[in-house]
Design a protein around this motif. Structure first.
Motif, PDB file in Angstrom:
ATOM      1  N   GLU A  30       0.817  -1.217   0.000  1.00 45.85           N
ATOM      2  CA  GLU A  30       0.000   0.000   0.000  1.00 45.85           C
ATOM      3  C   GLU A  30       0.848   1.263   0.000  1.00 45.85           C
ATOM      4  O   GLU A  30       0.325   2.361  -0.212  1.00 45.85           O
ATOM      5  CB  GLU A  30      -0.932   0.002   1.217  1.00 45.85           C
ATOM      6  N   GLY A  31       2.133   1.116   0.277  1.00 46.11           N
ATOM      7  CA  GLY A  31       3.037   2.254   0.259  1.00 46.11           C
ATOM      8  C   GLY A  31       3.192   2.912   1.610  1.00 46.11           C
ATOM      9  O   GLY A  31       2.874   2.335   2.655  1.00 46.11           O
ATOM     10  N   PHE A  32       3.690   4.138   1.595  1.00 41.45           N
ATOM     11  CA  PHE A  32       3.994   4.894   2.809  1.00 41.45           C
ATOM     12  C   PHE A  32       3.285   6.240   2.736  1.00 41.45           C
ATOM     13  O   PHE A  32       3.564   7.050   1.846  1.00 41.45           O
ATOM     14  CB  PHE A  32       5.511   5.096   2.936  1.00 41.45           C
ATOM     15  N   ALA A  33       2.388   6.486   3.676  1.00 42.20           N
ATOM     16  CA  ALA A  33       1.558   7.695   3.672  1.00 42.20           C
ATOM     17  C   ALA A  33       2.261   8.838   4.390  1.00 42.20           C
ATOM     18  O   ALA A  33       1.731   9.422   5.349  1.00 42.20           O
ATOM     19  CB  ALA A  33       0.203   7.411   4.308  1.00 42.20           C
ATOM     20  N   GLY A  34       3.467   9.145   3.958  1.00 41.18           N
ATOM     21  CA  GLY A  34       4.229  10.208   4.599  1.00 41.18           C
ATOM     22  C   GLY A  34       5.268  10.760   3.656  1.00 41.18           C
ATOM     23  O   GLY A  34       5.126  10.679   2.419  1.00 41.18           O
ATOM     24  N   ILE A  35       6.328  11.339   4.245  1.00 40.28           N
ATOM     25  CA  ILE A  35       7.411  11.943   3.467  1.00 40.28           C
ATOM     26  C   ILE A  35       8.619  11.009   3.502  1.00 40.28           C
ATOM     27  O   ILE A  35       9.188  10.760   4.564  1.00 40.28           O
ATOM     28  CB  ILE A  35       7.808  13.312   4.035  1.00 40.28           C
ATOM     29  N   ALA A  36       8.982  10.460   2.352  1.00 46.31           N
ATOM     30  CA  ALA A  36      10.169   9.622   2.249  1.00 46.31           C
ATOM     31  C   ALA A  36      11.346  10.484   1.797  1.00 46.31           C
ATOM     32  O   ALA A  36      11.197  11.339   0.923  1.00 46.31           O
ATOM     33  CB  ALA A  36       9.946   8.488   1.256  1.00 46.31           C
ATOM     34  N   VAL A  37      12.486  10.276   2.419  1.00 46.06           N
ATOM     35  CA  VAL A  37      13.684  11.058   2.130  1.00 46.06           C
ATOM     36  C   VAL A  37      14.757  10.140   1.560  1.00 46.06           C
ATOM     37  O   VAL A  37      15.104   9.123   2.173  1.00 46.06           O
ATOM     38  CB  VAL A  37      14.214  11.749   3.397  1.00 46.06           C
ATOM     39  N   VAL A  38      15.264  10.490   0.389  1.00 43.97           N
ATOM     40  CA  VAL A  38      16.355   9.749  -0.231  1.00 43.97           C
ATOM     41  C   VAL A  38      17.602  10.625  -0.192  1.00 43.97           C
ATOM     42  O   VAL A  38      17.617  11.724  -0.740  1.00 43.97           O
ATOM     43  CB  VAL A  38      16.027   9.367  -1.691  1.00 43.97           C
ATOM     44  N   MET A  39      18.620  10.154   0.478  1.00 43.25           N
ATOM     45  CA  MET A  39      19.868  10.914   0.608  1.00 43.25           C
ATOM     46  C   MET A  39      20.652  10.838  -0.695  1.00 43.25           C
ATOM     47  O   MET A  39      20.844   9.757  -1.263  1.00 43.25           O
ATOM     48  CB  MET A  39      20.701  10.344   1.746  1.00 43.25           C
ATOM     49  N   GLY A  40      21.134  11.999  -1.155  1.00 39.25           N
ATOM     50  CA  GLY A  40      21.814  12.070  -2.429  1.00 39.25           C
ATOM     51  C   GLY A  40      23.321  12.173  -2.322  1.00 39.25           C
ATOM     52  O   GLY A  40      23.904  12.135  -1.230  1.00 39.25           O
ATOM     53  N   ALA A  41      23.953  12.350  -3.482  1.00 42.16           N
ATOM     54  CA  ALA A  41      25.412  12.358  -3.565  1.00 42.16           C
ATOM     55  C   ALA A  41      26.039  13.484  -2.765  1.00 42.16           C
ATOM     56  O   ALA A  41      27.188  13.379  -2.324  1.00 42.16           O
ATOM     57  CB  ALA A  41      25.840  12.451  -5.026  1.00 42.16           C
ATOM     58  N   GLY A  42      25.305  14.577  -2.568  1.00 43.78           N
ATOM     59  CA  GLY A  42      25.838  15.691  -1.797  1.00 43.78           C
ATOM     60  C   GLY A  42      26.085  15.363  -0.340  1.00 43.78           C
ATOM     61  O   GLY A  42      26.801  16.093   0.362  1.00 43.78           O
ATOM     62  N   LEU A  43      25.497  14.263   0.125  1.00 45.02           N
ATOM     63  CA  LEU A  43      25.675  13.826   1.513  1.00 45.02           C
ATOM     64  C   LEU A  43      26.418  12.489   1.567  1.00 45.02           C
ATOM     65  O   LEU A  43      26.238  11.713   2.495  1.00 45.02           O
ATOM     66  CB  LEU A  43      24.312  13.716   2.218  1.00 45.02           C
ATOM     67  N   ALA A  44      27.253  12.246   0.562  1.00 43.53           N
ATOM     68  CA  ALA A  44      27.963  10.965   0.472  1.00 43.53           C
ATOM     69  C   ALA A  44      29.475  11.127   0.411  1.00 43.53           C
ATOM     70  O   ALA A  44      30.187  10.185   0.061  1.00 43.53           O
ATOM     71  CB  ALA A  44      27.481  10.194  -0.755  1.00 43.53           C
ATOM     72  N   ASP A  45      29.994  12.295   0.767  1.00 35.40           N
ATOM     73  CA  ASP A  45      31.440  12.512   0.706  1.00 35.40           C
ATOM     74  C   ASP A  45      32.173  11.623   1.706  1.00 35.40           C
ATOM     75  O   ASP A  45      31.648  11.313   2.792  1.00 35.40           O
ATOM     76  CB  ASP A  45      31.782  13.969   1.005  1.00 35.40           C
ATOM     77  N   VAL A  46      33.388  11.241   1.345  1.00 35.79           N
ATOM     78  CA  VAL A  46      34.257  10.451   2.222  1.00 35.79           C
ATOM     79  C   VAL A  46      35.614  11.152   2.286  1.00 35.79           C
ATOM     80  O   VAL A  46      36.233  11.416   1.252  1.00 35.79           O
ATOM     81  CB  VAL A  46      34.441   9.010   1.707  1.00 35.79           C
ATOM     82  N   ALA A  47      36.063  11.454   3.512  1.00 31.32           N
ATOM     83  CA  ALA A  47      37.357  12.114   3.701  1.00 31.32           C
ATOM     84  C   ALA A  47      38.203  11.289   4.656  1.00 31.32           C
ATOM     85  O   ALA A  47      37.731  10.878   5.725  1.00 31.32           O
ATOM     86  CB  ALA A  47      37.170  13.526   4.261  1.00 31.32           C
ATOM     87  N   VAL A  48      39.450  11.034   4.261  1.00 30.28           N
ATOM     88  CA  VAL A  48      40.383  10.265   5.084  1.00 30.28           C
ATOM     89  C   VAL A  48      41.490  11.199   5.551  1.00 30.28           C
ATOM     90  O   VAL A  48      42.188  11.808   4.730  1.00 30.28           O
ATOM     91  CB  VAL A  48      40.973   9.085   4.299  1.00 30.28           C
ATOM     92  N   GLU A  49      41.625  11.333   6.866  1.00 27.75           N
ATOM     93  CA  GLU A  49      42.662  12.182   7.456  1.00 27.75           C
ATOM     94  C   GLU A  49      43.427  11.359   8.478  1.00 27.75           C
ATOM     95  O   GLU A  49      42.968  11.187   9.614  1.00 27.75           O
ATOM     96  CB  GLU A  49      42.038  13.406   8.118  1.00 27.75           C
ATOM     97  N   GLY A  50      44.558  10.810   8.068  1.00 27.15           N
ATOM     98  CA  GLY A  50      45.290   9.906   8.947  1.00 27.15           C
ATOM     99  C   GLY A  50      44.486   8.645   9.162  1.00 27.15           C
ATOM    100  O   GLY A  50      44.129   7.951   8.208  1.00 27.15           O
TER     101      GLY A  50
END
Length: 310
Positions: A75-95
Motif C-alpha cells: 500500500e506504500g507509505f503515507a508520509g514523506i520519504a527522504v532519499v539521501m543524495g550524492a551531496g551527503l555521500a562525501d568520504v574524507a580520510v585524514e590519517g
C-alpha cells in the motif's frame, strides 16, 4: 485529512517534492507501494525543508537510504520519504580518522579505507547499505560492526522543525549501540559519521576484502532480497533455527526462504511485500513452535506490523 496534510507538505517543499513515487525500485527487495511525498536530499537545506514540512503537515517520515534493509507495504507509505543524495555521500580520510557522509555506500567506504592503508572496516564491503543506515542498526559482519570503529555522528532531527533541524554531534558512547540496534530515533537523519581506524597494510586489507566478497557470493543468495531477515538470538543463529524448523525452501506466494541460506527470503519479480511478510510470520511461528524462540526482524518493516510473540 490525509490529502490536506500532503498538500501542506508539498506547499512547504515546493519543487523538492514529488508525489506518489514508487518506493519498490529504491529498495533491494524491489517491492512496495508509493510514498505520498518523496524528497531527494542532497544538502542540509533539503533536510531543513523536510523538517519544516513535517511541522506543517504532521506527516511521518521515512529515511530510505540505499533501501537494502527495507520491506515496504504494497500500500506504500503515507508520509514523506527522504532519499539521501550524492551531496551527503562525501568520504574524507585524514590519517586514521574517516569522515563519511550518511549517504556514503558501505562498500565504497570499505574500499577507500583499504586503499588508504587503513584496517578495521573491511567487513563493510559485503553490506550493501549506507553509512547512515549502518549506524542506525549497528550493521556488522565477519566479526565486526559499526560500534567497533564509530567515534561520533552528526544528525539532523526532522521532528525538530526548520529552526531546530541543525546538525548535532553525538558521541558513539551515547548511542546505545547493540546487536543490530541503536538509540538513533526514526526522525534522526545521520548526515555524517566519524570513524577511527588503524594503520594497516593495503595489500592485506584489499586481500581481505576480496575474500569477504568471495565468501558472500559462495554462501549467500543473490536476487531480490534484503539480507538477513531475522536478528540472531543471543548465542545462536537465526539461520540455524529456521533450518532446524524445516523452513528452508518454504514458499508463500511470490516469496521463498532461500534454499542457499535459511535467514534470507527472496521474492520473485513482480512479487508482493505481503507475501514476504506472511512468510516471515510463518517462519517465526515454526521456529517458536520448535525452539520456543520468537525471532525479531532485522529487516525494517514499513507499514507492516510485527507481533511481540506467537
Amino acid at each position: 485529512m490525509a490529502d490536506d496534510a500532503v498538500g501542506r507538505a508539498v506547499a512547504v517543499l515546493g519543487p523538492r517534492a514529488r508525489r506518489d513515487v514508487p518506493l519498490g525500485p529504491l529498495t533491494t527487495y524491489r517491492l512496495g507501494g508509493p510514498a505520498a511525498v518523496l524528497v531527494d536530499a542532497d544538502a542540509l537545506a533539503d533536510l531543513r525543508a523536510v523538517a519544516a514540512a513535517v511541522a506543517a503537515s504532521g506527516l511521518p517520515t521515512l529515511v530510505v537510504g540505499r533501501g537494502s534493509n527495507l520491506l515496504v507495504a504494497d500500500e506504500g507509505f503515507a508520509g514523506i520519504a527522504v532519499v539521501m543524495g550524492a551531496g551527503l555521500a562525501d568520504v574524507a580520510v585524514e590519517g586514521t580518522v574517516v569522515r563519511a557522509g550518511g549517504a556514503a555506500s558501505l562498500p565504497v567506504v570499505a574500499r577507500r579505507t583499504a586503499a588508504a592503508g587503513l584496517t578495521g572496516f573491511e567487513w563493510a564491503v559485503g553490506v550493501p547499505g549506507s553509512i547512515g543506515g549502518a549506524v542506525r542498526m549497528n550493521a556488522g559482519g565477519h566479526g565486526s560492526d559499526m560500534a567497533a570503529s564509530l567515534r561520533s555522528i552528526r544528525v539532523v532531527d526532522l521532528a525538530a522543525g526548520e529552526d531546530g533541524a541543525v546538525p548535532a554531534t553525538l558521541p558513539a558512547s551515547g548511542l546505545a549501540l547493540g546487536f543490530r540496534s541503536s538509540a538513533v530515533r526514526p526522525t534522526q537523519v545521520v548526515v555524517e559519521a566519524e570513524l577511527a581506524l588503524a594503520v594497516g597494510d593495503r595489500t592485506a586489507a584489499e586481500a581481505e576484502i576480496s575474500e569477504i566478497v568471495r565468501w558472500r557470493r559462495a554462501n549467500q543468495p543473490g536476487g531480490a532480497n534484503a539480507g538477513s531477515v531475522f536478528v540472531n538470538p543471543p548465542g545462536d543463529s537465526a539461520g540455524r533455527l529456521v533450518d532446524e524448523a524445516g523452513a528452508k525452501g518454504l514458499r508463500i506466494g511470490s516469496a521463498e526462504v532461500s534454499p542457499k541460506h535459511a535467514n534470507f527470503i527472496q521474492c520473485d519479480p513482480g512479487g508482493r511485500a505481503a507475501d514476504v511478510h506472511a512468510l516471515m510470520l510463518e517462519v517465526a511461528r515454526r521456529v517458536a513452535d520448535r525452539s520456543g524462540t520468537w525471532l525479531r526482524p532485522e529487516t525494517r518493516l514499513v507499514g507492516l506490523d510485527w507481533p511481540e510473540g506467537p
